[in-house]
Design an enzyme around this catalytic site. Sequence first.
Site, PDB file in Angstrom:
ATOM      1  N   SER A 117       0.882  -1.100  -0.133  1.00  0.00           N
ATOM      2  CA  SER A 117       0.001   0.032  -0.139  1.00  0.00           C
ATOM      3  C   SER A 117       0.973   1.177  -0.016  1.00  0.00           C
ATOM      4  O   SER A 117       2.130   1.317   0.687  1.00  0.00           O
ATOM      5  CB  SER A 117      -0.953   0.147   1.224  1.00  0.00           C
ATOM      6  OG  SER A 117      -1.249   1.131   1.505  1.00  0.00           O
ATOM      7  N   TYR A 141      -1.395   0.091  10.460  1.00  0.00           N
ATOM      8  CA  TYR A 141      -1.584  -0.461   9.380  1.00  0.00           C
ATOM      9  C   TYR A 141      -0.492  -0.289   8.146  1.00  0.00           C
ATOM     10  O   TYR A 141      -0.005  -1.609   7.637  1.00  0.00           O
ATOM     11  CB  TYR A 141      -2.813  -0.102   8.499  1.00  0.00           C
ATOM     12  CG  TYR A 141      -3.092  -0.562   7.156  1.00  0.00           C
ATOM     13  CD1 TYR A 141      -3.341  -1.629   6.875  1.00  0.00           C
ATOM     14  CD2 TYR A 141      -3.087   0.542   6.137  1.00  0.00           C
ATOM     15  CE1 TYR A 141      -3.649  -2.117   5.417  1.00  0.00           C
ATOM     16  CE2 TYR A 141      -3.240   0.075   4.781  1.00  0.00           C
ATOM     17  CZ  TYR A 141      -3.575  -1.188   4.544  1.00  0.00           C
ATOM     18  OH  TYR A 141      -3.698  -1.495   3.244  1.00  0.00           O
ATOM     19  N   LYS A 145       2.281  -3.340   6.313  1.00  0.00           N
ATOM     20  CA  LYS A 145       2.393  -3.432   4.955  1.00  0.00           C
ATOM     21  C   LYS A 145       3.982  -3.396   4.803  1.00  0.00           C
ATOM     22  O   LYS A 145       4.714  -4.046   3.864  1.00  0.00           O
ATOM     23  CB  LYS A 145       1.735  -2.344   4.514  1.00  0.00           C
ATOM     24  CG  LYS A 145       0.324  -2.862   4.205  1.00  0.00           C
ATOM     25  CD  LYS A 145      -0.057  -3.856   3.467  1.00  0.00           C
ATOM     26  CE  LYS A 145      -1.542  -4.568   3.526  1.00  0.00           C
ATOM     27  NZ  LYS A 145      -1.833  -5.447   2.937  1.00  0.00           N
TER      28      LYS A 145
HETATM   29  N1  LIG Z   1      -8.784  -1.098  -0.803  1.00  0.00           N
HETATM   30  C1  LIG Z   1      -7.864  -0.049  -0.728  1.00  0.00           C
HETATM   31  O1  LIG Z   1      -7.981   0.780  -1.216  1.00  0.00           O
HETATM   32  C2  LIG Z   1      -6.484  -0.806  -0.627  1.00  0.00           C
HETATM   33  C3  LIG Z   1      -5.220  -0.010  -0.791  1.00  0.00           C
HETATM   34  C4  LIG Z   1      -4.144  -0.537  -0.493  1.00  0.00           C
HETATM   35  C5  LIG Z   1      -3.935  -1.934  -0.291  1.00  0.00           C
HETATM   36  N2  LIG Z   1      -5.100  -2.608  -0.258  1.00  0.00           N
HETATM   37  C6  LIG Z   1      -4.640  -4.132   0.200  1.00  0.00           C
HETATM   38  O2  LIG Z   1      -5.462  -4.804  -0.739  1.00  0.00           O
HETATM   39  C7  LIG Z   1      -5.728  -5.888  -0.194  1.00  0.00           C
HETATM   40  C8  LIG Z   1      -7.254  -6.176  -0.343  1.00  0.00           C
HETATM   41  O3  LIG Z   1      -8.028  -5.163   0.093  1.00  0.00           O
HETATM   42  P1  LIG Z   1      -9.639  -5.193  -0.296  1.00  0.00           P
HETATM   43  O4  LIG Z   1      -9.976  -3.621  -0.485  1.00  0.00           O
HETATM   44  O5  LIG Z   1      -9.799  -5.894  -1.365  1.00  0.00           O
HETATM   45  O6  LIG Z   1     -10.111  -5.542   1.158  1.00  0.00           O
HETATM   46  P2  LIG Z   1     -11.375  -6.623   1.377  1.00  0.00           P
HETATM   47  O7  LIG Z   1     -11.659  -6.763   2.902  1.00  0.00           O
HETATM   48  O8  LIG Z   1     -12.503  -6.373   0.370  1.00  0.00           O
HETATM   49  O9  LIG Z   1     -10.569  -7.975   1.051  1.00  0.00           O
HETATM   50  C9  LIG Z   1      -9.671  -8.829   1.987  1.00  0.00           C
HETATM   51  C10 LIG Z   1     -10.356 -10.152   1.660  1.00  0.00           C
HETATM   52  O10 LIG Z   1      -9.288 -11.177   2.501  1.00  0.00           O
HETATM   53  C11 LIG Z   1     -10.256 -11.949   3.369  1.00  0.00           C
HETATM   54  N3  LIG Z   1      -9.556 -12.229   4.634  1.00  0.00           N
HETATM   55  C12 LIG Z   1      -9.048 -11.637   5.344  1.00  0.00           C
HETATM   56  N4  LIG Z   1      -8.458 -12.177   6.239  1.00  0.00           N
HETATM   57  C13 LIG Z   1      -8.293 -13.436   5.985  1.00  0.00           C
HETATM   58  C14 LIG Z   1      -7.596 -14.519   6.441  1.00  0.00           C
HETATM   59  N5  LIG Z   1      -6.822 -14.520   7.498  1.00  0.00           N
HETATM   60  N6  LIG Z   1      -7.596 -15.672   5.453  1.00  0.00           N
HETATM   61  C15 LIG Z   1      -8.340 -15.691   4.609  1.00  0.00           C
HETATM   62  N7  LIG Z   1      -8.834 -14.666   3.971  1.00  0.00           N
HETATM   63  C16 LIG Z   1      -8.885 -13.391   4.926  1.00  0.00           C
HETATM   64  C17 LIG Z   1     -11.736 -11.340   3.501  1.00  0.00           C
HETATM   65  O11 LIG Z   1     -12.731 -11.988   3.905  1.00  0.00           O
HETATM   66  C18 LIG Z   1     -11.709 -10.483   2.460  1.00  0.00           C
HETATM   67  O12 LIG Z   1     -12.368 -11.417   1.380  1.00  0.00           O
HETATM   68  C19 LIG Z   1      -5.432  -5.730   1.262  1.00  0.00           C
HETATM   69  O13 LIG Z   1      -4.293  -6.525   1.761  1.00  0.00           O
HETATM   70  C20 LIG Z   1      -5.282  -4.414   1.768  1.00  0.00           C
HETATM   71  O14 LIG Z   1      -4.601  -4.086   2.625  1.00  0.00           O
HETATM   72  C21 LIG Z   1      -6.223  -1.941  -0.188  1.00  0.00           C
END
Ligand SMILES: NC(=O)c1ccc[n+]([C@@H]2O[C@H](COP(=O)([O-])OP(=O)(O)OC[C@H]3O[C@@H](n4cnc5c(N)ncnc54)[C@H](O)[C@@H]3O)[C@@H](O)[C@H]2O)c1
Length: 323
Positions: A117, A141, A145
């Site tokens: 991120s 957070y 990362k």
């Molecule tokens: N959304 C953003 O703007 C953004 C920005 C930078 C980084 N990220 C990173 O991208 C990734 C996905 O983010 P997102 O927005 O799709 O979030 P999200 O919460 O929609 O997706 C995360 C998924 O991981 C699953 N999950 C969580 N812990 C788990 C575990 N221990 N075992 C199995 N499944 C598990 C959840 O059920 C969910 O489906 C994350 O790592 C997040 O930190 C997101």
Amino acid sequence: MTWLITGGAGYIGAHVARAMTDAGERVLVLDDLSAGVPARLPADVPLVRGSARDADLLKRVCAEHGVTGVVHLAARKQVAQSVAQPTRYYQENVGGLATLLEAAAEAGVERFLFSSSAAVYGNPDVALITEDTPCAPVNPYGETKLAGEWLVRAAGRAHGISTVCLRYFNVAGAAAPELADTGVFNIVPMVFDRLTRDEAPRIFGDDYPTPDGTCVRDYIHVADLAEAHLAAARRLTENATAGDLTVNIGRGEGVSVRELITVIGEVSGDRRPALVEARRPGDAPRAVASAARAAEELGWTARRGVREMVESAWRGWLRHHGG
Ligand SMILES: NC(=O)c1ccc[n+]([C@@H]2O[C@H](COP(=O)([O-])OP(=O)(O)OC[C@H]3O[C@@H](n4cnc5c(N)ncnc54)[C@H](O)[C@@H]3O)[C@@H](O)[C@H]2O)c1
């Protein structure tokens, strides 16, 4: 190649699963459904319901499906929650990653792609953030990362796994309404939420040293982000001995909060003026990616603009929240 996508039923993961499947890659998803939605996944993508922190399950899944690469998205991602529950965030985002990397190494996985991120940078005072800009996260957070990146690179070196860390900037939009983000943690859904409640959008601070005084960010369409994962996966496949690569995923263009709210007003038809409130602690005036390395190393650049992000996100919002 068979790719295991952890968190593949989540907002971004489901887009990645779809983009990779559409491109002919074999994928399966591991998701504990704590935030995921199985209906987001294409019918032909196997879903294993379970935790990416469960070592026995990981070993079994890798062996049964012949997993050769991992795309790791499963994580906790709420900044405020990470401030309140830092040990949980370190346990899940860093401890869980260590378990996954051990299982991957044991299973002979040679390629690993990690969701990082822009939060790793903190608030650098630069016009464009390059991958060499010093990392100084300002919340747990972002720390998890950054620690995750260190761990991924170290494990990669120790176990002969080629790795890519993708540092996403502000993700928005949806490739289809059913894939939209259902959480209200990012600015686009937060503004939609205000409008749906018949309330004016809020701007936290309009006295920043930016052209219109509001914070400037780099927004990236989730469909472009999914294509970046595909490009990274292809690069890992073609070049298994490539070592490690860390890449910003953004558009390289700044959009202010006020500009974004104007686009949301045009798209939703609700143009009520925003309320200006006090600055929030920790918000950087400007955070915009240099997108040069992604173009150079992955042959990838974003194709979709902010209006397309907002229009597609709005269609998804209406589907999930009525209207
Ligand atoms: N959304 C953003 O703007 C953004 C920005 C930078 C980084 N990220 C990173 O991208 C990734 C996905 O983010 P997102 O927005 O799709 O979030 P999200 O919460 O929609 O997706 C995360 C998924 O991981 C699953 N999950 C969580 N812990 C788990 C575990 N221990 N075992 C199995 N499944 C598990 C959840 O059920 C969910 O489906 C994350 O790592 C997040 O930190 C997101």
